[in-house]
Write a protein that holds these residues in place. Sequence first.
Motif, short mmCIF file in Angstrom:
data_model
loop_
_atom_site.label_atom_id
_atom_site.label_comp_id
_atom_site.label_asym_id
_atom_site.label_seq_id
_atom_site.Cartn_x
_atom_site.Cartn_y
_atom_site.Cartn_z
N UNK A 59 0.83 -1.21 0.00
CA UNK A 59 0.00 0.00 0.00
C UNK A 59 0.86 1.26 0.00
N UNK A 60 1.83 1.31 0.91
CA UNK A 60 2.68 2.50 1.00
C UNK A 60 3.57 2.63 -0.23
N UNK A 86 -3.92 0.85 -7.53
CA UNK A 86 -3.06 -0.14 -6.86
C UNK A 86 -3.11 -0.05 -5.34
N UNK A 87 -3.04 1.14 -4.71
CA UNK A 87 -3.11 1.17 -3.25
C UNK A 87 -4.41 0.58 -2.70
N UNK A 89 -6.33 -1.70 -4.19
CA UNK A 89 -6.32 -3.14 -4.42
C UNK A 89 -5.46 -3.86 -3.38
N UNK A 90 -4.38 -3.21 -2.94
CA UNK A 90 -3.56 -3.82 -1.88
C UNK A 90 -4.34 -3.91 -0.57
N UNK A 91 -5.22 -2.93 -0.32
CA UNK A 91 -6.07 -2.99 0.88
C UNK A 91 -7.14 -4.08 0.74
N UNK A 92 -7.61 -4.30 -0.49
CA UNK A 92 -8.55 -5.40 -0.72
C UNK A 92 -7.90 -6.73 -0.31
N UNK A 93 -6.66 -6.93 -0.71
CA UNK A 93 -5.93 -8.15 -0.37
C UNK A 93 -5.77 -8.28 1.14
N UNK A 94 -5.48 -7.16 1.83
CA UNK A 94 -5.33 -7.17 3.28
C UNK A 94 -6.62 -7.61 3.96
N UNK A 95 -7.74 -6.95 3.63
CA UNK A 95 -9.01 -7.26 4.28
C UNK A 95 -9.46 -8.68 3.95
N UNK A 114 -14.43 0.82 -5.08
CA UNK A 114 -13.68 2.08 -5.05
C UNK A 114 -12.55 2.07 -6.08
N UNK A 115 -11.88 0.93 -6.20
CA UNK A 115 -10.83 0.81 -7.21
C UNK A 115 -11.40 0.98 -8.61
N UNK A 116 -12.59 0.42 -8.83
CA UNK A 116 -13.26 0.63 -10.11
C UNK A 116 -13.60 2.09 -10.33
N UNK A 117 -14.04 2.77 -9.28
CA UNK A 117 -14.32 4.20 -9.39
C UNK A 117 -13.07 5.00 -9.69
N UNK A 118 -11.95 4.62 -9.08
CA UNK A 118 -10.68 5.29 -9.36
C UNK A 118 -10.31 5.18 -10.84
N UNK A 119 -10.50 3.99 -11.39
CA UNK A 119 -10.18 3.79 -12.82
C UNK A 119 -11.09 4.64 -13.70
#
Length: 280
Positions: A59-60, A86-87, A89-95, A114-119
């Motif tokens: 994420x960082x 990408x940040x 999506x990394x949180x998706x993997x964490x949760x 949210x990642x879809x909204x970012x795109x």
Amino acid sequence: SQRHYRSPSCGIRGPHLRTVCVCDCLGQKREMDILETNAFDRRQRRNTCCVLFLYLLPFFASCTLYFYLWIPDSAPSLLAAGIKAAPILSLVFLVFSYNGGRSLMGVAGGLLLSAGGDCCLIWPELFIHGMSCFALAHLLYSFSFLSSRYSAISSSFSFYILYLPLWLIGGGLYVYLVPFLRLDPEADVLVPAIGGYVLLIVIMATLAVRTRRPLVLLGSLVFMASDLTIALTKFNVFDIEYERHIIMTTYYLAQLMIALGDVKAVLEEDADDIHKWKRS
């Protein structure tokens, strides 16, 4: 004749000595169980912090890459969309790693949307599509905040006072924005769409306050601040210097706090189950 026994440790003489010794043993066993549980909790917290740190490195790193390349100034492309998302999506993997498949209908699902909204927001003409993704994300966050692991914490009446400012800010912002929205060529779509979005994010923030969990509460409030900045700048209400830096910094911070708050809620739920099992 009745035999008398003398304890070398307690100095009790008489037929009740055996009962006293049994009580002493039970007390010592209970004390050892408490010490074991406390030691287990300390180990768990230490291990959890180390694992979370490793999980948050992507994420960082991806946030650093986004700000280093400063994607908002680059031309819309799939690469720019991927770096921006990408940040999250990394949180998706964490949760998902901590909460499993059930999180897809909760915080992990909200992060994916949210990642879809970012795109979508990489391309200005997809603004409505991006806003729709974020609206659905807030809906999933709201469902998650109503789940048992959040609702277990009771609320006091004094905490309800925070609800009123949230609704006043949300309603007041929408009323203030409507004249500016009507100047847009797509006013017929934007006026009801923005109204629905404001309603959903205020509901999400209200339910976050209800949980009384600091990370979730702060994350929802920072999310509102990020969206408030977007609304004020996109529709030419105010000209804020470094608005994109403010928007993206608060946005990533909000998503991080909501994700960590959800992981923490699950860990506490699991710890409670372990303690109940130990007591049984």
